[in-house]
Design a protein around this motif. Structure first.
Motif, PDB file in Angstrom:
ATOM      1  N   TRP A   7       0.855  -1.187   0.000  1.00 31.73           N
ATOM      2  CA  TRP A   7       0.000   0.000   0.000  1.00 31.73           C
ATOM      3  C   TRP A   7       0.887   1.232   0.000  1.00 31.73           C
ATOM      4  O   TRP A   7       1.691   1.433   0.897  1.00 31.73           O
ATOM      5  CB  TRP A   7      -0.906  -0.012   1.230  1.00 31.73           C
ATOM      6  CG  TRP A   7      -1.710   1.235   1.458  1.00 31.73           C
ATOM      7  CD1 TRP A   7      -2.198   2.115   0.517  1.00 31.73           C
ATOM      8  CD2 TRP A   7      -2.120   1.743   2.736  1.00 31.73           C
ATOM      9  NE1 TRP A   7      -2.881   3.128   1.131  1.00 31.73           N
ATOM     10  CE2 TRP A   7      -2.861   2.931   2.495  1.00 31.73           C
ATOM     11  CE3 TRP A   7      -1.947   1.309   4.054  1.00 31.73           C
ATOM     12  CZ2 TRP A   7      -3.414   3.688   3.516  1.00 31.73           C
ATOM     13  CZ3 TRP A   7      -2.503   2.055   5.080  1.00 31.73           C
ATOM     14  CH2 TRP A   7      -3.226   3.229   4.801  1.00 31.73           C
ATOM     15  N   GLN A   8       0.732   2.040  -1.039  1.00 28.35           N
ATOM     16  CA  GLN A   8       1.454   3.305  -1.137  1.00 28.35           C
ATOM     17  C   GLN A   8       0.470   4.408  -0.763  1.00 28.35           C
ATOM     18  O   GLN A   8      -0.299   4.890  -1.602  1.00 28.35           O
ATOM     19  CB  GLN A   8       1.982   3.499  -2.559  1.00 28.35           C
ATOM     20  CG  GLN A   8       2.938   4.646  -2.717  1.00 28.35           C
ATOM     21  CD  GLN A   8       3.474   4.724  -4.133  1.00 28.35           C
ATOM     22  OE1 GLN A   8       2.806   5.217  -5.035  1.00 28.35           O
ATOM     23  NE2 GLN A   8       4.688   4.235  -4.328  1.00 28.35           N
ATOM     24  N   PRO A   9       0.432   4.814   0.507  1.00 21.34           N
ATOM     25  CA  PRO A   9      -0.611   5.737   0.958  1.00 21.34           C
ATOM     26  C   PRO A   9      -0.580   7.078   0.230  1.00 21.34           C
ATOM     27  O   PRO A   9       0.481   7.671   0.023  1.00 21.34           O
ATOM     28  CB  PRO A   9      -0.294   5.924   2.445  1.00 21.34           C
ATOM     29  CG  PRO A   9       0.517   4.740   2.829  1.00 21.34           C
ATOM     30  CD  PRO A   9       1.316   4.407   1.613  1.00 21.34           C
ATOM     31  N   ASP A  10      -1.752   7.524  -0.164  1.00 21.48           N
ATOM     32  CA  ASP A  10      -1.941   8.871  -0.655  1.00 21.48           C
ATOM     33  C   ASP A  10      -3.367   9.290  -0.303  1.00 21.48           C
ATOM     34  O   ASP A  10      -4.111   8.508   0.305  1.00 21.48           O
ATOM     35  CB  ASP A  10      -1.658   8.983  -2.160  1.00 21.48           C
ATOM     36  CG  ASP A  10      -2.543   8.068  -3.000  1.00 21.48           C
ATOM     37  OD1 ASP A  10      -3.516   7.487  -2.462  1.00 21.48           O
ATOM     38  OD2 ASP A  10      -2.267   7.910  -4.201  1.00 21.48           O
ATOM     39  N   GLU A  11      -3.733  10.499  -0.666  1.00 18.91           N
ATOM     40  CA  GLU A  11      -5.061  10.981  -0.287  1.00 18.91           C
ATOM     41  C   GLU A  11      -6.167  10.130  -0.900  1.00 18.91           C
ATOM     42  O   GLU A  11      -7.205   9.890  -0.273  1.00 18.91           O
ATOM     43  CB  GLU A  11      -5.218  12.444  -0.694  1.00 18.91           C
ATOM     44  CG  GLU A  11      -6.446  13.106  -0.107  1.00 18.91           C
ATOM     45  CD  GLU A  11      -6.415  14.609  -0.223  1.00 18.91           C
ATOM     46  OE1 GLU A  11      -7.313  15.262   0.344  1.00 18.91           O
ATOM     47  OE2 GLU A  11      -5.482  15.145  -0.879  1.00 18.91           O
ATOM     48  N   GLY A  63       2.010  16.949  10.498  1.00 25.16           N
ATOM     49  CA  GLY A  63       1.105  15.955   9.976  1.00 25.16           C
ATOM     50  C   GLY A  63       0.814  16.137   8.493  1.00 25.16           C
ATOM     51  O   GLY A  63       0.866  17.256   7.967  1.00 25.16           O
ATOM     52  N   ALA A  64       0.506  15.036   7.838  1.00 23.59           N
ATOM     53  CA  ALA A  64       0.100  15.074   6.433  1.00 23.59           C
ATOM     54  C   ALA A  64      -1.283  15.707   6.315  1.00 23.59           C
ATOM     55  O   ALA A  64      -2.032  15.784   7.296  1.00 23.59           O
ATOM     56  CB  ALA A  64       0.091  13.661   5.865  1.00 23.59           C
ATOM     57  N   PRO A  65      -1.678  16.167   5.120  1.00 23.31           N
ATOM     58  CA  PRO A  65      -2.972  16.849   4.965  1.00 23.31           C
ATOM     59  C   PRO A  65      -4.181  15.920   4.973  1.00 23.31           C
ATOM     60  O   PRO A  65      -5.299  16.378   4.799  1.00 23.31           O
ATOM     61  CB  PRO A  65      -2.835  17.550   3.611  1.00 23.31           C
ATOM     62  CG  PRO A  65      -1.810  16.764   2.875  1.00 23.31           C
ATOM     63  CD  PRO A  65      -0.860  16.264   3.913  1.00 23.31           C
ATOM     64  N   TYR A  66      -3.980  14.640   5.167  1.00 23.37           N
ATOM     65  CA  TYR A  66      -5.101  13.708   5.283  1.00 23.37           C
ATOM     66  C   TYR A  66      -4.825  12.730   6.413  1.00 23.37           C
ATOM     67  O   TYR A  66      -3.673  12.524   6.818  1.00 23.37           O
ATOM     68  CB  TYR A  66      -5.362  12.973   3.961  1.00 23.37           C
ATOM     69  CG  TYR A  66      -4.157  12.267   3.387  1.00 23.37           C
ATOM     70  CD1 TYR A  66      -3.865  10.953   3.714  1.00 23.37           C
ATOM     71  CD2 TYR A  66      -3.304  12.929   2.499  1.00 23.37           C
ATOM     72  CE1 TYR A  66      -2.753  10.311   3.193  1.00 23.37           C
ATOM     73  CE2 TYR A  66      -2.192  12.301   1.971  1.00 23.37           C
ATOM     74  CZ  TYR A  66      -1.921  10.981   2.312  1.00 23.37           C
ATOM     75  OH  TYR A  66      -0.820  10.353   1.802  1.00 23.37           O
ATOM     76  N   HIS A  67      -5.887  12.123   6.922  1.00 23.73           N
ATOM     77  CA  HIS A  67      -5.802  11.270   8.110  1.00 23.73           C
ATOM     78  C   HIS A  67      -6.039   9.807   7.738  1.00 23.73           C
ATOM     79  O   HIS A  67      -6.858   9.498   6.873  1.00 23.73           O
ATOM     80  CB  HIS A  67      -6.844  11.697   9.143  1.00 23.73           C
ATOM     81  CG  HIS A  67      -6.921  10.797  10.332  1.00 23.73           C
ATOM     82  ND1 HIS A  67      -5.964  10.782  11.326  1.00 23.73           N
ATOM     83  CD2 HIS A  67      -7.853   9.854  10.674  1.00 23.73           C
ATOM     84  CE1 HIS A  67      -6.289   9.881  12.234  1.00 23.73           C
ATOM     85  NE2 HIS A  67      -7.430   9.310  11.868  1.00 23.73           N
ATOM     86  N   ILE A  68      -5.298   8.915   8.406  1.00 24.44           N
ATOM     87  CA  ILE A  68      -5.481   7.472   8.222  1.00 24.44           C
ATOM     88  C   ILE A  68      -5.920   6.858   9.544  1.00 24.44           C
ATOM     89  O   ILE A  68      -5.331   7.136  10.594  1.00 24.44           O
ATOM     90  CB  ILE A  68      -4.186   6.816   7.717  1.00 24.44           C
ATOM     91  CG1 ILE A  68      -3.905   7.264   6.275  1.00 24.44           C
ATOM     92  CG2 ILE A  68      -4.279   5.291   7.788  1.00 24.44           C
ATOM     93  CD1 ILE A  68      -2.596   6.804   5.719  1.00 24.44           C
TER      94      ILE A  68
END
Length: 290
Positions: A41-45, A82-87
């Motif tokens: 899994w290559q996380p992105d928005e 933090g990144a602009p999206y949440h996991i």
């Protein structure tokens, strides 16, 4: 001739059966489920909330490509912003396809930038590795990919000493120097306690699955089968900069060629939806009611 036919009718029956056997075998082969050990899994928005039934293919292991990228963290509690999206890591940790997680560390998606900043990424990775996550972490992955064009790879390898174990990296051979030269080159720098995910190259048409299998055989003989896993590229190019999901017909030869090896699909959330899973493992999908 007519008398011979009456005396030996079983010969005609055998001829019919012989003609049907290849067709029966072909149907059986097409219907036979294929299995993988894991997904990448290559996380992105777009994939911040990954969801599909990769466990139907047998996947219980998840390789997360990175948990920090471009100096931003996907995990709370690190020194990075933090990144602009949440996991929802709690939810990921409960998924059947994520029973065991290899945690990707800090990355720059740009390969040239990543290679030029290995010390900085190592420092960020150590902060990530020290931060608790609600996952069953069984290893770590340093997401700076390696190929024979990297002339300073020995300096890279020396930096890996600081990172936690078990540790994995990725090696690929887009230049197609061949399995034996690749193994010879790796032997000059690869630390003995680091595992390798070999990118099969099929997604960019660098090689056919049968040739990728030759690489796996040579690398496993040289470094030990337990240290070698294969990333089956589950995508195909649309043009020079975009990719599409591979079809089940394209994926089947890859997955069957790697039988006996630990196979991870790259990557599940972007390229392997439930429709593909149903066609790759029809029996297991039916059993699960998909």
């Amino acid at each position: 001739m007519a008398a011979s036919g009456k005396r030996f009718p079983h010969l005609r029956l055998l001829a019919v059966i012989s003609a049907l056997l290849p067709m029966i075998a072909g149907c059986s082969t097409m219907a036979q489920d294929v299995r993988v050990d894991g997904t990448v899994w290559q996380p992105d928005e777009k994939t911040a909330n990954p969801s599909a039934h990769w466990d139907v293919l047998g996947a219980e292991n998840l390789l997360i490509q990175w948990t920090a990228f471009d100096d931003m963290s996907l995990i709370d509690g690190t020194p990075l912003p933090g990144a602009p999206y949440h996991i929802d890591w709690q939810r990921i940790g409960r998924e059947p396809w994520a029973k065991n997680v290899i945690l990707g560390l800090a990355a720059y998606p740009s390969e040239s930038k990543a290679r030029a900043n290995v010390p900085k990424l190592v420092a960020q990775s150590l902060d990530i590795a020290r931060t608790p996550v609600p996952l069953h972490v069984t290893g770590y992955y340093f997401p700076v990919e390696v190929d024979p064009t990297w002339t300073d790879v020995s300096s890279f390898a020396a930096r890996l000493v600081a990172l936690p174990r078990p540790l994995w990296i990725t090696v690929y051979d887009q230049s197609n120097i061949g399995p034996v030269p690749l193994a010879d080159w790796m032997q000059t720098w690869l630390p003995p306690d680091i595992g390798v995910f070999f990118q099969d190259g099929c997604g960019v048409y660098a090689r056919e699955p049968g040739v990728a299998r030759q690489y796996l055989d040579v690398l496993s003989e040289r470094f030990g089968k337990g240290r070698i896993r294969v990333i089956a590229e589950a995508f195909r190019p649309v043009d020079a900069s975009t990719f599409r999901p591979a079809t089940p017909e394209e994926l089947l030869p890859q997955l069957r060629a790697y039988n006996g090896y630990s196979v991870y699909l790259f990557d599940g959330p972007h390229y392997v939806p439930d429709d593909t899973i149903r066609q790759l493992a029809p029996a297991a999908a039916a059993a699960k009611g998909m």
